[in-house]
Each structure stands twice: as C-alpha cells, then as structure tokens.
Design an enzyme around this catalytic site. Structure first.
Site, PDB file in Angstrom:
ATOM      1  N   THR A 202     -21.706  -8.613 -16.188  1.00  0.00           N
ATOM      2  CA  THR A 202     -20.922  -7.384 -15.951  1.00  0.00           C
ATOM      3  C   THR A 202     -19.675  -7.430 -16.834  1.00  0.00           C
ATOM      4  O   THR A 202     -19.154  -8.503 -17.112  1.00  0.00           O
ATOM      5  CB  THR A 202     -20.513  -7.345 -14.462  1.00  0.00           C
ATOM      6  OG1 THR A 202     -21.693  -7.119 -13.695  1.00  0.00           O
ATOM      7  CG2 THR A 202     -19.493  -6.266 -14.159  1.00  0.00           C
ATOM      8  N   ARG A 230     -29.873   0.080  -4.735  1.00  0.00           N
ATOM      9  CA  ARG A 230     -28.782  -0.846  -4.388  1.00  0.00           C
ATOM     10  C   ARG A 230     -27.546  -0.580  -5.277  1.00  0.00           C
ATOM     11  O   ARG A 230     -27.657  -0.427  -6.470  1.00  0.00           O
ATOM     12  CB  ARG A 230     -29.251  -2.286  -4.575  1.00  0.00           C
ATOM     13  CG  ARG A 230     -28.185  -3.365  -4.296  1.00  0.00           C
ATOM     14  CD  ARG A 230     -27.446  -3.794  -5.541  1.00  0.00           C
ATOM     15  NE  ARG A 230     -26.548  -4.914  -5.293  1.00  0.00           N
ATOM     16  CZ  ARG A 230     -25.664  -5.361  -6.188  1.00  0.00           C
ATOM     17  NH1 ARG A 230     -25.577  -4.799  -7.370  1.00  0.00           N
ATOM     18  NH2 ARG A 230     -24.878  -6.369  -5.901  1.00  0.00           N
ATOM     19  N   GLY A 232     -23.692  -2.097  -6.166  1.00  0.00           N
ATOM     20  CA  GLY A 232     -22.816  -3.258  -6.009  1.00  0.00           C
ATOM     21  C   GLY A 232     -21.356  -2.854  -5.918  1.00  0.00           C
ATOM     22  O   GLY A 232     -21.023  -1.696  -5.654  1.00  0.00           O
ATOM     23  N   ASP A 233     -20.493  -3.832  -6.156  1.00  0.00           N
ATOM     24  CA  ASP A 233     -19.051  -3.583  -6.043  1.00  0.00           C
ATOM     25  C   ASP A 233     -18.456  -2.867  -7.248  1.00  0.00           C
ATOM     26  O   ASP A 233     -17.408  -2.219  -7.135  1.00  0.00           O
ATOM     27  CB  ASP A 233     -18.306  -4.923  -5.878  1.00  0.00           C
ATOM     28  CG  ASP A 233     -18.543  -5.840  -7.086  1.00  0.00           C
ATOM     29  OD1 ASP A 233     -19.709  -5.962  -7.521  1.00  0.00           O
ATOM     30  OD2 ASP A 233     -17.564  -6.416  -7.593  1.00  0.00           O
ATOM     31  N   GLY A 254     -19.268 -10.663 -10.064  1.00  0.00           N
ATOM     32  CA  GLY A 254     -19.860 -11.693  -9.207  1.00  0.00           C
ATOM     33  C   GLY A 254     -20.826 -11.043  -8.235  1.00  0.00           C
ATOM     34  O   GLY A 254     -21.364  -9.961  -8.496  1.00  0.00           O
ATOM     35  N   GLY A 256     -21.852  -8.868  -5.813  1.00  0.00           N
ATOM     36  CA  GLY A 256     -21.210  -7.633  -5.385  1.00  0.00           C
ATOM     37  C   GLY A 256     -21.107  -7.431  -3.886  1.00  0.00           C
ATOM     38  O   GLY A 256     -20.105  -6.904  -3.389  1.00  0.00           O
TER      39      GLY A 256
END
Ligand code: ASP
Length: 344
Positions: A202, A230, A232-233, A254, A256
């Site tokens: 990322t 899905r 993530g963060d 990392g 998420g």
C-alpha cells in the site's frame, strides 16, 4: 542504525532510533518550513526476503516519489498537491500494491481503495472498491474538492469518476505477473492457512507545506485474496488516513481490519488534541498498543504541525522515506520483530 537506512543532509537534526518504544528520543525542533514522509507498505519481511536488486529497485522508486513531493513543497506548493502527486506516481509503479501492480481479490480481480485529507479545511474524500481508473487517489481528491459527500463506493464511485472524466485504465494496465502469482499462491494455500496474511505495498504520503497546512493520503489494492466487497482501512478517514492542522497528518499501512478496529489515524490525532501527547508518543501508543495488542501489524507515517516526522511500525518491515530542509532518508527494515520507531 539499520544497514539499509540511507540518509542525506548536512544539518540533520534527527535521532533515528533503533527499535522498540523505550529507546526512542525526540529532538526538539523549531518549526520546519516543510516536511514530507511516504510509505510503500508494511509487512513481515526482512532484509533476507529482498534481493539486493529488489532493495535497489525499492530505493529508486521511493527516492523518485519523494523527490516529486519535495519539489512541490520546496517551491511553496500545497501539501495536498504534494500528497496527490506522490501517490499518483506510486500508483503507476508496479512495485507497489496500489494502481498498477495491485493485488487480486479471491475472485481474481483488482479493486482499489484510496483517500485523501486536507488538514486546513478538515475536508476529505475517499473511494472504495473502484475499478478501471488509473489514479484512485485523484478520484478521491475530486470527491473532496467537488462533491458534497466524502465517501463513494463501487458503482457510485465509478459513476462519480466517470462524470469527472478521470483517466481510465484497462485490466491489462493494472495486471502484473508478480501480483497474479501472489494471488495463485494464496489460492493454493487457502485451505490450510490464512491467505490474507500475505500483504505489503500500500502507498501513502503525509506532508506539511510552507503555509503550515498538513495533508495525508493513502491508496491500495487492499489485501491479497481479500473477499469480494471487503474494504480495508486505507479509504476510511480516521482509520488509514487523517489530517488536521491542529495536530497531525497520518497515513497507515498494514492489516486493515485492526487499523479500523483501533481507529488508528484518528486515535493518534485525539491523543494529541485531548491528551496533549507528542506525535511520537501518540503514534507509538496507537500502533504498539491500541492496534498491536489486538494482534494487528503494520505502521504509520505521520507529521505534526511543527514538522516533526514520526515513522512507527510493529511489523518487521515498512518501506518508508522522509524529507525536510534538514535532510532526507529511506529505510525498509526494522531491527527486531517488536517494531521500530523513528522520530525526525
Ligand atoms: N491496509 C491495507 C488494507 O488492509 C493493506 C496494506 O496496507 O498492506 O487494505
């Protein structure tokens, strides 16, 4: 100093810290003109996992992306522009898990998440699950600048990006054999292990400009073999990205799910705003304890309003680079699995 850290600069005011929160020290700094920090993902990788050629390739890519941001900031440009320019470049670089070279979902497709935040206005924009646009970070920027909303997903994000004529890119553009092989390996492994654990790449950037404005952005293909839909963060403001001129700018990378559960980016901000913690204390507490104690791993790059840069991770590796008028540097690994803290 870990072997792979590359540092430049004559009046380098920094303390680069070995490992573990206990040994970190912070040098008091006068307010800096400008500052920037970038990451290219975190994960459980060490020096032994990357060949010399691979390390050289990451160094060159990080250096080039950093230089783009430095140019904007040293010429008096806006932090939010520096963040976008840097991330656009990293999205085009197939070394990273963002834009070209992104990982594949369990269904074998590439979906992208991105977000950007402006610390001056506290405005922000994000897209999740978007496909077919070359620069997800720029779509997020349009959401921030030109929409009454802050977050678009899937079909709506696609329509929004189309209406702003963002550059399209084909599946062939995003495809790399390396990412596809990772997907195939995860697919073979899936019955026996957690295929999601294979992650890194990322990209993110935080910047402070000469007018004292902070900005942050993050862009990703998510986690390898993630399930359909899905998120993530990275596109979640407060988890993977945050900017507020009163405190700090943060970009995370990392696992998420843990960054979302701990609200890492906003937690760092809140510790500073309400608890008067320094940036490095706040980032350490959040990464090592709030997030890390639950079992998550990864790290953040962050900058406070006076230009202090804190790079914190509890994973073995995090591709990272930083710069200010005081000097610049690049690092990839930590010395122990417990994590690294560096304060510049
Ligand atoms: N945080 C990203 C996600 O969970 C992945 C990464 O940073 O490697 O989607």
């Amino acid at each position: 100093m870990q072997k792979t850290t590359v540092l430049w600069g004559v009046t380098f005011l920094v303390i680069v810290i070995g490992c573990g929160p206990q040994v970190a020290k912070e040098t008091p700094l006068n307010s800096r003109d400008w500052a920037i920090a970038i990451h290219g993902g975190a994960g459980q990788f060490g020096e032994e996992d990357l060949s010399e050629e691979q390390q050289a390739a990451y160094t060159a890519s990080l250096q080039e992306a950093l230089a783009r941001g430095e140019n904007v900031l040293s010429e008096g440009g806006r932090s939010v522009d520096a963040v976008e320019v840097v991330i656009r470049m990293m999205e085009d670089d197939s070394l990273f898990n963002a834009g070209r070279g992104a990982v594949f979902t369990a269904e074998g497709i590439q979906e992208f998440d991105a977000s950007i935040a402006d610390g001056r206005s506290r405005n922000c924009g994000a897209v999740a699950g978007i496909r077919g646009f070359r620069h997800p970070i720029s779509v997020a920027r349009s959401v921030m600048d030109s929409s009454e909303h802050v977050f678009f997903s899937g079909h709506g994000a696609h329509e929004f990006a189309t209406s702003f004529a963002h550059e399209r890119a084909s599946d062939e553009w995003f495809f790399t054999t390396k990412a596809y092989n990772r997907y195939l390996r995860a697919k073979r492994r899936v019955a026996s292990e957690n295929a999601l654990e294979d992650k890194k790449g990322t990209v993110g950037c935080v910047a402070l400009d000469r007018n004292g404005n902070l900005a942050a952005g993050t862009s990703t293909g998510g986690m390898n073999y993630k399930k359909n839909g899905r998120i993530g963060d990275s596109p979640i403001i407060g988890a993977g990205t945050w900017a507020d001129n009163r405190t700090c700018a943060v970009s995370a990378t990392g696992w998420g799910e843990y960054f979302i559960r701990a609200g890492v980016a906003q937690d760092i901000h809140a510790r500073m705003l309400h608890g008067s913690e320094t940036l490095s204390d706040a980032a350490r507490s959040s990464v090592f304890h709030e997030m890390g104690d639950m079992g998550g791993d990864g790290g953040v790059v962050s900058i406070d309003a006076s230009g202090v840069i804190a790079l914190v991770c509890n994973s073995a590796g995090m591709f990272r680079a930083w710069s200010s008028p005081d000097g610049r540097g690049i690092a990839m690994f930590g010395e122990t699995l417990e994590g690294t803290v560096e304060v510049h």
